[in-house]
Design a protein around this motif. Structure first.
Motif, short mmCIF file in Angstrom:
data_model
loop_
_atom_site.label_atom_id
_atom_site.label_comp_id
_atom_site.label_asym_id
_atom_site.label_seq_id
_atom_site.Cartn_x
_atom_site.Cartn_y
_atom_site.Cartn_z
N SER A 75 0.85 -1.19 0.00
CA SER A 75 0.00 0.00 0.00
C SER A 75 0.90 1.25 0.00
O SER A 75 2.10 1.14 0.23
CB SER A 75 -0.91 0.00 1.22
N PRO A 76 0.31 2.42 -0.20
CA PRO A 76 1.10 3.65 -0.10
C PRO A 76 1.66 3.89 1.31
O PRO A 76 2.56 4.70 1.47
CB PRO A 76 0.10 4.75 -0.47
N CYS A 77 1.12 3.22 2.31
CA CYS A 77 1.67 3.29 3.67
C CYS A 77 2.80 2.26 3.73
O CYS A 77 2.54 1.05 3.69
CB CYS A 77 0.59 2.98 4.70
N ALA A 86 -2.30 -4.23 1.77
CA ALA A 86 -3.73 -3.88 1.72
C ALA A 86 -4.42 -4.37 3.00
O ALA A 86 -5.21 -3.64 3.61
CB ALA A 86 -4.38 -4.50 0.48
N ARG A 87 -4.11 -5.60 3.42
CA ARG A 87 -4.70 -6.12 4.66
C ARG A 87 -4.27 -5.29 5.86
O ARG A 87 -5.06 -5.03 6.76
CB ARG A 87 -4.32 -7.58 4.88
N ARG A 113 -5.68 2.39 -4.01
CA ARG A 113 -4.41 2.40 -4.74
C ARG A 113 -3.76 1.02 -4.72
O ARG A 113 -3.25 0.54 -5.72
CB ARG A 113 -3.49 3.47 -4.13
N ALA A 114 -3.79 0.37 -3.56
CA ALA A 114 -3.15 -0.94 -3.42
C ALA A 114 -3.85 -2.03 -4.22
O ALA A 114 -3.22 -3.02 -4.61
CB ALA A 114 -3.10 -1.34 -1.95
N SER A 143 2.92 8.39 -8.20
CA SER A 143 3.63 7.12 -8.34
C SER A 143 2.73 5.94 -7.99
O SER A 143 2.04 5.94 -6.98
CB SER A 143 4.85 7.11 -7.42
N LYS A 144 2.78 4.93 -8.82
CA LYS A 144 2.05 3.69 -8.55
C LYS A 144 2.97 2.65 -7.92
O LYS A 144 2.55 1.57 -7.59
CB LYS A 144 1.45 3.12 -9.84
N SER A 145 4.26 2.99 -7.82
CA SER A 145 5.19 2.03 -7.23
C SER A 145 5.31 2.29 -5.73
O SER A 145 5.14 3.41 -5.26
CB SER A 145 6.57 2.15 -7.89
#
Length: 188
Positions: free
Chosen positions: A29-31, A36-37, A115-116, A185-187
């Protein structure tokens, strides 16, 4: 108003959780530290923090989120909503604390989850405007604390370091950059 805002945001977050495919739960995820979980687990944990209790868990994030939101909504719809609680920002009513923490988290972490997992990342305009106004109104010394990992407890980071975004970028991108997320950014 607060209970209705929470309900709408919880509906949107729940829809995102419901649309995560089984093979996406381990997506980054972005975090930085969360999958995601992990994003959903954090949101559930924060619901428990608002209520000063632990939310029971199963192996199903959707079931767990539904239980967490049920408990928070029950508190918002009860006499408890107006009770004063102690918070890191000082005393406030339970409903205000829920509104300023977990309800706002549903919006930002909803974006993280989207996002994730490749879902629609659009944040509703009313939420963008409200969160932008709230974030940019935080005094500099408190914002520094918000950006310091662990300042509000182990593992808690309110905002990450600001990510520069052009001043003429859409409000969603400016908000995300301000709170420490890279809107482009998607990475990970």
């Amino acid at each position: 108003m607060i209970a209705e805002r929470y309900r709408a945001r919880a509906d949107a977050f729940e829809a995102k959780v419901a649309h995560v495919r089984e093979d996406q739960w381990d997506n980054p995820s972005p975090c930085a530290r969360w999958t995601a979980r992990g994003v959903v687990d954090h949101v559930i944990d924060m619901h428990g923090v608002m209520l000063s209790r632990q939310i029971p868990r199963t192996d199903d994030p959707l079931t767990d989120f539904r239980e967490a939101r049920r408990q928070v909504q029950e508190a918002l719809d009860s006499d408890r909503a107006g009770e004063e609680v102690s918070t890191p920002s000082g005393p406030m009513t339970l409903e205000d604390h829920i509104d300023q923490v977990v309800s706002d988290d549903l919006v930002l972490h909803g974006w993280d989850l989207a996002r994730a997992t490749g879902q629609d990342e659009t944040i509703p305009t009313a939420d963008l405007e409200r969160l932008w106004a709230a974030a940019t109104a935080v005094p500099a010394e408190l914002m520094e604390r918000f950006r310091t990992p662990g300042a509000f407890g182990p593992g808690i980071e309110v905002y990450g370091p600001e990510i520069p975004v052009p001043e003429d970028a859409p409000l969603q991108d400016r908000l995300l950059g301000y709170v420490g997320r890279d809107p482009v950014s998607k990475s990970f």
